[in-house]
Write a protein that holds these residues in place. Structure first.
Motif, PDB file in Angstrom:
ATOM      1  N   VAL A 164      -8.096   3.871  -4.728  1.00 59.36           N
ATOM      2  CA  VAL A 164      -9.143   2.884  -4.285  1.00 59.36           C
ATOM      3  C   VAL A 164      -9.156   1.658  -5.345  1.00 59.36           C
ATOM      4  N   TRP A 177      -4.721   5.265   4.896  1.00 61.32           N
ATOM      5  CA  TRP A 177      -5.961   6.156   4.237  1.00 61.32           C
ATOM      6  C   TRP A 177      -5.847   7.166   4.778  1.00 61.32           C
ATOM      7  N   VAL A 231      -7.781   9.787  -5.195  1.00 62.31           N
ATOM      8  CA  VAL A 231      -8.424   8.816  -4.508  1.00 62.31           C
ATOM      9  C   VAL A 231      -9.139   7.856  -4.950  1.00 62.31           C
ATOM     10  N   TYR A 276       0.773  -1.139   0.072  1.00 64.28           N
ATOM     11  CA  TYR A 276       0.062   0.124  -0.173  1.00 64.28           C
ATOM     12  C   TYR A 276       0.970   1.351   0.039  1.00 64.28           C
ATOM     13  N   SER A 297      -5.246  10.724   2.657  1.00 70.48           N
ATOM     14  CA  SER A 297      -6.302  11.910   2.747  1.00 70.48           C
ATOM     15  C   SER A 297      -6.200  12.949   3.470  1.00 70.48           C
ATOM     16  N   LYS A 356      -3.798  -0.357   7.799  1.00 67.18           N
ATOM     17  CA  LYS A 356      -4.618   0.464   6.477  1.00 67.18           C
ATOM     18  C   LYS A 356      -5.406   1.634   6.944  1.00 67.18           C
TER      19      LYS A 356
END
Lengths: 314, 630
Positions: B535, B382, B531, B304, B386, B378
């Motif tokens: 995803v 995220w 974003v 990730y 963001s 995770k």
């Protein structure tokens, strides 16, 4: 590895070599003496040169709030061309107490002082404000108000060196950056032609016009008005906080330690002398020569009012 | 990834140090955001410039510490031997702490104007952006960089056995030290000072850091997905090559307005606009390599962050850098908030995400944890992702307002006209900064208490279900990747056009409609597509890994297809028919009377994502287990 791939890689490295060569030539051409870059050794202000100023500028890490040639922190205005806008007298007045915007009488005082020191600056106040319209705009719109900048403890030589450095940076050829704003540019030119309507404008006030008739009867109120008008409170707090100069709270009648090791009682005669000629008796642990002498700038009445005002701050 | 040499464990202290310094850097960032709102906050105690010096210097130090940790972790694997002088690696870590604490003591001297001038050099602190620390720190760092290069290159095999990864890291490490020399001198003139300052700042982040980054990304991808080393070598050579070819002259974009001649505007605009090319190349390789491998990757959060690094590099460094790289756009945005929009995303995104990803690989490996619950990891990813995007939005739109008010209208900063115009975006900056800080807290908590989330090694893990391939989870095709990248670049071009439009006469006379509209669409669109793409990419990645996990566990029924008694011409059709009916995560066993290697080629040609394992290889019967991944 395939032959083709090997050849590709070899040519990539050759091209990189050519680029490095271009880079070196461009770099060299940027700093040849024929370009006539401004020389910071030769640019001086009142005995300090721009290299000394650059050292001061770096020592206070100005670049991590302001920007210079656009590089820095974007938290405070760009300083590259501020000298061209506001000039040496305004900068000297400002840097003496960067926590407060200088008022017009203080800037006028610096203009006179620079003029008397034989500096090749403008002959009189009107000429100065014509040459540096930004100074007029600043005293008119912000004079006497608090700035966003911390009250940094510049010494007097540091102030002079910073002015020299900002003179130097304003001579850099930045190839048209920052772009000149069109509407305001015209507005600035208009403003330079008028000097009326500015608080504290004009020559040294004799009858303290800003104080008004009511204040004239009360020396404390008149003193406070003078203190505001002359920008005294930029450096002298009235609540005990240490700013650039000693606080006025509890000053009257106290024992003041001096830089030469002696102690003096803060009576009327000491205070008046210190206002008119601050370098005669410098207070211990405060920088000398930062405060301009107010001799010839304040009437006897105004000095008495100021002393009365200080006396009232117990 | 595994521990094969005991000295790999030396990386542990580096990663813990990195995390602590990262947390302190973010705390200073939050303070700066609050000081942007209230400039009097802590004024006289901790002035903005000192806090910012901490923020910048810590940002550099924790990333370099992370690099060192990563290099000590992967170096033995690359070199096939232990670190030669483990004591020196320990001493280097201690030295980092000494340097950090020393510098933390000297930076606040700026409030008193003490630089420590001696022999014409500022020994305590020197007030140059990014290089605020004094000469003492600079010299110590120089010795540190040489030590790091000595230790890492010392692990490598003999020169003639080096591959591209060895060369990439060696060039990067030698460059790290040699570019630093430009930071060791006081210059009397501003133009020469800025000229050499960018040797360090530009040639570090857009040069040698980038080279180290590419080499490490290549190595990690090879380890994650069993990619062939030669293939990675190709990508590393050309990645590094393109960085050098575009970045060498690309540095010219820093020399537009610093008092150097106008010819830099030509060279800078041209080559710097090409700087996104290697970053696209890197993104494409991440995409290609993530489709490799037929063993499931347990440590998914490591990937990730690696993906986040490539994506933020693409958006922050590539696209946002591109918007401001032309002399005619740079003229307006230079010295405004639009610059940190690019700077934050590029620096933290590219390098920060990479070394955090490396920490997620190294820390469990060193602690002997093979599987761990990654939900919190995770969440941290995220939240950081963001939070950073929100900060970029605030800087970008706040900067657009700033350009118009400050540069076009010529309103005054000192007159209190510029600050209020940007007030709203100062608020959002602090809010998104807070969100980012939440991500940092989660990250630190997660990595420091990883042991408590270790999972037992069940084989097969209970409750394994094949993934349901919704629209967001089906495999990402090359065409779709191209569409996403175009979707990122289009808003980037809108932002660029917005900056160009400031040159228009109507805008200069006071009409902000065009630049405001283009930026107002461009920035939010760019960040939303970022974003959505993340995803989409990571869901497809998760689905593929889930399918691999099910296949590896052998859970669920298998179809057996014996084609031996079918006539030759029908066989392929029957096989493909059966394969197509398989769900993702399901396998078929093909029984044939010859080696079906042509079928393998055919499936590859169809761009099918599958696993292929021989159960029997002749001479009479060939049995192959074909697993469908997506």
């Amino acid at each position: 590895m395939a032959e083709v791939e090997r050849n590709y890689r070899r040519s990539a490295i050759v091209i990189l070599g050519v680029m490095a060569l271009i880079w070196i030539v461009l770099g060299g051409a940027s700093f040849v003496s024929e370009r006539g870059r401004p020389d910071p050794d030769a640019i001086t202000f009142e005995g300090q040169n721009a290299v000394q100023g650059k050292r001061t500028f770096q020592a206070f890490n100005c670049m991590d709030c302001h920007t210079l040639v656009g590089n820095g922190a974007y938290f405070a205005p760009d300083l590259t061309f501020i000298y061209k806008k506001a000039g040496p007298a305004w900068l000297s007045a400002y840097l003496s107490s960067p926590g407060t915007w200088p008022t017009k009488p203080v800037v006028d005082l610096w203009i006179d002082r620079l003029h008397q020191a034989g500096a090749p600056h403008e002959a009189d106040e009107a000429a100065y404000y014509r040459a540096y319209p930004g100074a007029l705009k600043r005293v008119r719109e912000r004079g006497g108000r608090r700035t966003l900048m911390p009250n940094l403890p510049f010494t007097e030589p540091q102030i002079r060196s910073l002015v020299a450095f900002l003179d130097y940076t304003s001579r850099l050829d930045t190839e048209g950056w920052p772009p000149i704003p069109q509407p305001t540019h015209a507005a600035l030119l208009r403003e330079t032609s008028t000097l009326e309507g500015i608080p504290g404008a004009g020559p040294a006030p004799q009858g303290s016009p800003a104080a008004g008739p009511a204040a004239a009867q009360d020396p404390v109120a008149a003193g406070r008005a003078t203190a505001v008008q002359m920008g005294c409170l930029a450096c002298h707090s009235i609540n005990g906080t240490r700013l650039v100069g000693p606080t006025w709270k509890g000053l009257y009648g106290s024992a003041v330690p001096l830089a030469d090791g002696t102690t003096v009682k803060a009576d009327e005669s000491y205070l008046s002398t210190s206002i008119l000629d601050p370098n005669a008796q410098v207070v211990k642990s405060f920088p000398p020569s930062v405060m301009p002498p107010f001799k010839g700038r304040l009437s006897d009445q105004q000095v008495q009012d100021l002393v009365a005002y200080i006396q009232s701050l117990q | 990834m595994e521990i094969r040499y005991p000295t790999q464990r030396l990386a542990y202290g580096y990663f813990l140090t990195m995390l602590v310094l990262l947390a302190v850097q973010v705390a200073f960032g939050l303070l700066l955001a609050l000081q942007q709102i209230d400039p009097y906050l802590l004024q006289g105690i901790l002035n903005f410039n000192v806090a910012r010096a901490f923020h910048l210097n810590l940002g550099i130090v924790w990333i370099v510490t992370g690099f060192a940790g990563t290099l000590f972790f992967v170096g033995p694997l690359l070199g096939g031997r232990d670190i030669r002088h483990p004591w020196l690696a320990k001493a280097l870590l201690a030295a980092i702490w000494v340097i950090v604490l020393w510098t933390a003591c000297t930076l606040p001297l700026a409030e008193k104007g003490i630089a420590g001038w001696k022999f014409g050099q500022p020994w305590l602190q020197q007030g140059l952006e990014y290089l605020e620390a004094g000469r003492v720190t600079d010299v110590l760092l120089f010795i540190g960089f040489i030590t790091l290069a000595f230790l890492v290159i010392g692990m490598f095999p003999r020169r003639r056995d080096w591959n591209e990864l060895h060369w990439g890291l060696a060039i990067g490490l030698v460059g790290l030290a040699s570019m630093w020399i430009a930071a060791l001198f006081f210059e009397k003139t501003v133009d020469l000072q800025e000229y050499f300052r960018w040797y360090v700042v530009h040639y570090w982040v857009e040069g040698v850091w980038e080279i180290i980054h590419i080499s490490l990304v290549g190595f990690l991808l090879a380890k994650f997905f069993d990619v062939d080393e030669r293939e990675v070598g190709f990508a590393v050579f050309w990645g590094v090559g393109m960085v050098a070819l575009t970045g060498l002259l690309g540095n010219a974009h820093h020399y537009f307005w610093i008092g150097t001649p106008a010819f830099w505007q030509f060279w800078g605009s041209l080559f710097s606009a090409l700087e996104p090319v290697p970053l696209l190349f890197c993104m494409i390789h991440v995409f290609l390599d993530a489709k490799h491998g037929d063993r499931p990757l347990h440590n998914r959060v490591g990937f990730y962050f690696l993906f986040g690094s490539a994506l933020f590099e693409q958006v922050g460094a590539g696209i946002l850098g591109f918007t401001q790289t032309f002399a005619l756009t740079n003229l307006w945005e230079h010295g405004t908030w639009v610059t940190p929009a690019h700077g934050h995303m590029a620096l933290f995104g590219t390098f920060g995400f990479l070394v955090i990803g490396a920490a997620y690989v190294a820390i469990p490996a060193i602690q002997g944890i093979r599987r761990f619950d990654q939900r919190l990891s995770k969440f941290a990813f995220w939240t950081l992702f963001s939070g950073m995007l929100g900060m970029v939005l605030s800087f970008g739109l706040g900067g657009t307002v700033e350009i118009f008010v400050y540069r076009v209208m010529g309103l005054d900063w000192w007159g209190g006209q510029v600050r209020p115009a940007m007030a709203f975006w100062r608020g959002t900056l602090a809010l998104f900064g807070l969100l980012f800080a939440v991500g940092i807290v989660a990250l630190l908590y997660d990595l420091f208490t990883l042991r408590s989330r270790a999972l037992a090694e069940e084989e097969p893990p209970a409750g394994l279900q094949p993934p349901v391939l919704t629209a967001w989870r089906r495999p990402l095709s090359a065409f779709e990747l191209g569409t996403w990248l175009a979707g990122l670049w289009f808003p980037g071009l809108l932002i660029t056009a917005g900056l160009f439009s400031l040159n228009l006469e109507t805008v200069r006379m006071g009409d902000a409609t065009v630049p405001y509209t283009l930026a107002g669409i461009g920035y939010p669109a760019l960040l939303l597509v970022t974003v959505a793409f993340a995803v989409r990419f990571l869901r497809a990645f998760e689905a593929r890994q889930a399918a691999l996990e099910v296949l590896q566990a052998g859970a669920g029924e298998e179809v057996t297809l014996d084609v031996r008694d079918r006539p030759m011409p029908q066989r392929r059709e029957v096989i493909l028919g059966t394969y197509t009916r398989l769900a993702a995560g399901r396998a078929m066993v093909l029984v044939n009377d010859h080696d079906p290697r042509h079928l393998y080629g055919h499936l590859k040609h169809l761009r099918a994502d599958f696993t292929w394992r021989y159960l029997d290889q002749g001479p009479e019967v060939w049995r192959v287990r074909i697993g469908r991944l997506g």
